[in-house]
Write a protein that holds these residues in place. Structure first.
Motif, PDB file in Angstrom:
ATOM      1  N   PHE A 167       0.807  -1.237   0.000  1.00  0.00           N
ATOM      2  CA  PHE A 167       0.000   0.000   0.000  1.00  0.00           C
ATOM      3  C   PHE A 167       0.837   1.283   0.000  1.00  0.00           C
ATOM      4  O   PHE A 167       0.287   2.378   0.045  1.00  0.00           O
ATOM      5  CB  PHE A 167      -0.921   0.045   1.228  1.00  0.00           C
ATOM      6  CG  PHE A 167      -1.903  -1.083   1.283  1.00  0.00           C
ATOM      7  CD1 PHE A 167      -3.060  -1.046   0.530  1.00  0.00           C
ATOM      8  CD2 PHE A 167      -1.674  -2.194   2.087  1.00  0.00           C
ATOM      9  CE1 PHE A 167      -3.978  -2.098   0.577  1.00  0.00           C
ATOM     10  CE2 PHE A 167      -2.578  -3.237   2.141  1.00  0.00           C
ATOM     11  CZ  PHE A 167      -3.728  -3.198   1.386  1.00  0.00           C
ATOM     12  N   GLY A 168       2.174   1.119   0.004  1.00  0.00           N
ATOM     13  CA  GLY A 168       3.034   2.290   0.163  1.00  0.00           C
ATOM     14  C   GLY A 168       2.945   3.272  -1.005  1.00  0.00           C
ATOM     15  O   GLY A 168       2.975   2.859  -2.171  1.00  0.00           O
ATOM     16  N   ASN A 169       2.808   4.544  -0.690  1.00  0.00           N
ATOM     17  CA  ASN A 169       2.865   5.601  -1.702  1.00  0.00           C
ATOM     18  C   ASN A 169       4.293   6.123  -1.760  1.00  0.00           C
ATOM     19  O   ASN A 169       5.051   5.984  -0.787  1.00  0.00           O
ATOM     20  CB  ASN A 169       1.932   6.762  -1.315  1.00  0.00           C
ATOM     21  CG  ASN A 169       0.468   6.376  -1.489  1.00  0.00           C
ATOM     22  OD1 ASN A 169       0.118   5.708  -2.456  1.00  0.00           O
ATOM     23  ND2 ASN A 169      -0.360   6.798  -0.546  1.00  0.00           N
ATOM     24  N   PRO A 170       4.679   6.755  -2.873  1.00  0.00           N
ATOM     25  CA  PRO A 170       6.050   7.280  -2.973  1.00  0.00           C
ATOM     26  C   PRO A 170       6.395   8.256  -1.845  1.00  0.00           C
ATOM     27  O   PRO A 170       7.533   8.348  -1.403  1.00  0.00           O
ATOM     28  CB  PRO A 170       6.062   7.994  -4.333  1.00  0.00           C
ATOM     29  CG  PRO A 170       4.920   7.402  -5.086  1.00  0.00           C
ATOM     30  CD  PRO A 170       3.915   6.951  -4.099  1.00  0.00           C
ATOM     31  N   ASP A 171       5.384   8.967  -1.304  1.00  0.00           N
ATOM     32  CA  ASP A 171       5.683   9.933  -0.231  1.00  0.00           C
ATOM     33  C   ASP A 171       5.779   9.270   1.149  1.00  0.00           C
ATOM     34  O   ASP A 171       5.887   9.957   2.164  1.00  0.00           O
ATOM     35  CB  ASP A 171       4.619  11.041  -0.216  1.00  0.00           C
ATOM     36  CG  ASP A 171       3.238  10.503   0.176  1.00  0.00           C
ATOM     37  OD1 ASP A 171       3.122   9.272   0.391  1.00  0.00           O
ATOM     38  OD2 ASP A 171       2.291  11.304   0.256  1.00  0.00           O
ATOM     39  N   GLY A 172       5.718   7.943   1.197  1.00  0.00           N
ATOM     40  CA  GLY A 172       5.864   7.252   2.488  1.00  0.00           C
ATOM     41  C   GLY A 172       4.548   6.971   3.187  1.00  0.00           C
ATOM     42  O   GLY A 172       4.510   6.204   4.139  1.00  0.00           O
ATOM     43  N   SER A 173       3.459   7.570   2.704  1.00  0.00           N
ATOM     44  CA  SER A 173       2.158   7.283   3.337  1.00  0.00           C
ATOM     45  C   SER A 173       1.610   5.954   2.798  1.00  0.00           C
ATOM     46  O   SER A 173       2.129   5.409   1.821  1.00  0.00           O
ATOM     47  CB  SER A 173       1.177   8.413   3.034  1.00  0.00           C
ATOM     48  OG  SER A 173       0.960   8.457   1.636  1.00  0.00           O
ATOM     49  N   LEU A 174       0.580   5.440   3.459  1.00  0.00           N
ATOM     50  CA  LEU A 174      -0.024   4.178   3.022  1.00  0.00           C
ATOM     51  C   LEU A 174      -1.435   4.449   2.516  1.00  0.00           C
ATOM     52  O   LEU A 174      -2.225   5.099   3.208  1.00  0.00           O
ATOM     53  CB  LEU A 174      -0.086   3.182   4.183  1.00  0.00           C
ATOM     54  CG  LEU A 174       1.249   2.776   4.816  1.00  0.00           C
ATOM     55  CD1 LEU A 174       1.029   1.770   5.946  1.00  0.00           C
ATOM     56  CD2 LEU A 174       2.166   2.156   3.771  1.00  0.00           C
ATOM     57  N   ARG A 175      -1.757   3.945   1.320  1.00  0.00           N
ATOM     58  CA  ARG A 175      -3.109   4.208   0.800  1.00  0.00           C
ATOM     59  C   ARG A 175      -4.116   3.322   1.534  1.00  0.00           C
ATOM     60  O   ARG A 175      -3.760   2.285   2.089  1.00  0.00           O
ATOM     61  CB  ARG A 175      -3.159   4.027  -0.712  1.00  0.00           C
ATOM     62  CG  ARG A 175      -3.063   2.607  -1.190  1.00  0.00           C
ATOM     63  CD  ARG A 175      -3.207   2.519  -2.713  1.00  0.00           C
ATOM     64  NE  ARG A 175      -2.801   1.196  -3.161  1.00  0.00           N
ATOM     65  CZ  ARG A 175      -3.580   0.128  -3.128  1.00  0.00           C
ATOM     66  NH1 ARG A 175      -4.809   0.211  -2.656  1.00  0.00           N
ATOM     67  NH2 ARG A 175      -3.132  -1.044  -3.555  1.00  0.00           N
TER      68      ARG A 175
END
Ligand code: HEM
Length: 504
Positions: free
Chosen positions: A308-316
């Motif tokens: 689920f990781g987004n490039p900005d480090g958050s999780l979708r």
């Protein structure tokens, strides 16, 4: 009370006991697993014990489960075993208060409401509820204070029971129930739940205050749901609902009759009671194991980051489809259900004499064993689930065993074929092979659980949401089982320590 007939040559061996009516009640009640395992060694897979005046024949092993759960419902009857406990809690005209054929139609209605469309809607709702809980509940104060160095703690059962009822009411039960959880509904639930204990199972009616509270709460809760139904009928074009009430309002019996309002109300109570303790116990046990096995908890977290990781480090956010692609998380729940299936004993009333197959128990010297009419049978899938002859290191919580494609665990998961040879696809989750499987946390055969897929969705989404936000530790060993509740719960101490993750 049942008048216990003198032993006949065809009766299975009877467990030795000193007190005639009490029989083996104390041993079974205090530690059913030790009782079953010791008797299995002594008498084999089939034996009879006396439980407060009742004659109960136990059939163990996968073949024993097959004997009880795959038996004809005219011979092995669930209503006779459970109605004294359930009818005062659920109410009239549903589940075990009606002929089995009608209950099977009601089960189909519920299954219909657990559609993929509804499941899709539920994942986000569960995530939202858990998020709100972590942001508001006093037990998660150090999390709320944004402090990544300070450890907080919560009681595994208390916190998980609250999260379970919050998420079940937001999804299956509907917004009106969710809105009333902080108000009258929660007291009604507590009173009703007080009537769902081993004491109520053994003595359906005693002149005790808890029995009076149970009866009053049943009536009020039934009225509460009927009121919701009346309001929804008055406003049929209102909001779209994904809950079971909405679905049940659309269903018709085979004879064309719609469900009556009180039937819908009582099915809703039955679903609430069937799912609450089973799911919250599974959640509590899984969290306790994850807190004590940080290697596995890290693997679950890394699986989240990878998927689920987004490039900005958050999780979708998660979706229903995503849940099918998280084998590590999934295996943690399966493994918990192997060692701690919430229901340790499944019972039926015997309505005709039934011959015990020789493949299950060697015949007695006088011929075959017969389970006599008017007694009870019991099977305990748990005993096969922890049998060291089947499972390597059977007493160790080891989720990795489920990812071994050749292992016993993987075999136990092959898709389930029902009694008519029809292949049933439960989607993801701990699907067992049918009535003769060494893994049956959701039962098997005609009375098999229909809540499995929902329970997996709920439990996996809750665990993932919590692990995304906090790390867990268990300062004490994983607790032993408490068998004094209807559902197997962890004993004290069961406090889980947590710390907010850095990159939340
Ligand atoms: C039946 C386990 C969650 C509804 C059963 C049975 C078991 C079981 C072992 C078979 C009982 C028997 O044969 O006598 C579990 C576990 C759960 C769970 C381990 C969670 C981890 C749920 C949920 C619901 C539900 C969430 C409702 C949404 C039912 C129903 C039956 C059933 C309606 C059928 C009873 C019958 O046909 O007699 N469950 N259950 N369960 N369960 Fe579940």
């Amino acid at each position: 009370w049942q008048k216990i007939a003198p032993r006949k040559a065809s009766d299975p061996p009877v467990v030795f006991h000193w007190l005639p009516i009490v029989g083996s009640a104390l041993w079974y009640g205090n530690d059913p697993i030790n009782f079953f395992q010791t008797c299995q060694e002594r008498y084999g897979n089939v034996f009879t014990f006396i439980l407060l005046g009742r004659k109960v024949t136990v059939a163990l092993s996968a073949k024993g489960s097959n004997f009880v759960l795959g038996g004809k419902s005219t011979a092995f009857n669930a209503e006779g075993a459970y109605m004294h406990l359930t009818v005062p809690v659920f109410g009239k005209d549903v589940v075990y208060d009606i002929p089995n054929e009608k209950f099977m139609q009601q089960k189909k209605f519920v299954k219909f409401g657990l559609s993929t469309e509804n499941m899709r809607a539920y994942v986000g709702m569960v995530e939202d509820e858990v998020d709100e809980f972590l942001k508001q509940d006093a037990r998660f104060r150090t999390y709320q204070q944004n402090d990544i160095n300070e450890w907080g703690n919560f009681d595994a059962i208390g916190a998980m029971a609250e999260i379970t009822i919050l998420t079940a009411s937001r999804t299956l039960q509907g917004q009106e129930v969710r809105d009333n959880l902080d108000k009258s509904f929660s007291q009604l639930y507590t009173d009703l739940d007080g009537g769902f204990t081993p004491l109520n199972f053994l003595f359906p009616n005693l002149p005790l205050p808890s029995y009076r509270r149970r009866d009053a709460a049943q009536k009020k809760m039934s009225d509460f749901y009927v009121n919701i139904i009346t309001k929804r009928k008055q406003n049929p074009d209102g909001d779209h609902h994904y809950d079971q009430i909405a679905s049940l309002l659309d269903q018709k019996y085979r004879n064309g009759d719609k469900l009556q309002d009180h039937e819908i109300a009582h099915i809703m109570i039955a679903l609430l009671m069937a799912g609450q303790h089973t799911s919250s116990a599974t959640l509590a046990w899984t969290m306790l194991h994850l807190a004590s096995r940080t290697d596995v908890a890290d693997a679950v977290y890394n699986e989240q980051v990878k998927y689920f990781g987004n490039p900005d480090g958050s999780l979708r956010p998660m979706s229903f489809e995503d849940l099918r692609h998280l084998p590590i998380l999934d295996s943690c729940v399966r493994e918990t259900l192997r060692m701690h299936p919430p229901i340790h004993s499944i019972m039926r009333q015997v309505r005709e004499d039934v011959v015990v197959p020789a493949t299950l128990a060697a015949p007695s010297k006088d011929g075959v064993y017969i389970v006599p009419k008017d007694t009870f049978v019991l099977t305990s899938p748990l005993i096969s689930q922890v049998d060291p002859r089947i499972w390597k290191e059977s007493d160790k919580w080891e989720p990795a065993r489920w990812n071994d494609a050749e292992g016993v665990a993987a075999q136990a998961l092959k898709s389930y074929t029902d009694e008519n040879g029809e292949k049933i696809d439960y989607g993801f989750g701990a699907v067992s092979k049918g009535t003769e499987s060494p893994y049956q946390p959701f039962g098997a055969g005609k009375h098999r659980c229909i809540g499995e897929q929902f329970a997996y969705l709920q439990i996996c989404t809750i665990i993932a949401t919590i692990l995304r936000r906090v790390e867990l530790r268990l300062p004490t060993p994983v607790p032993e089982h408490n068998y004094h509740t209807l559902i197997m719960m962890p004993k004290d101490p069961k406090s889980i320590h947590y710390r907010r993750r850095k990159f939340d």
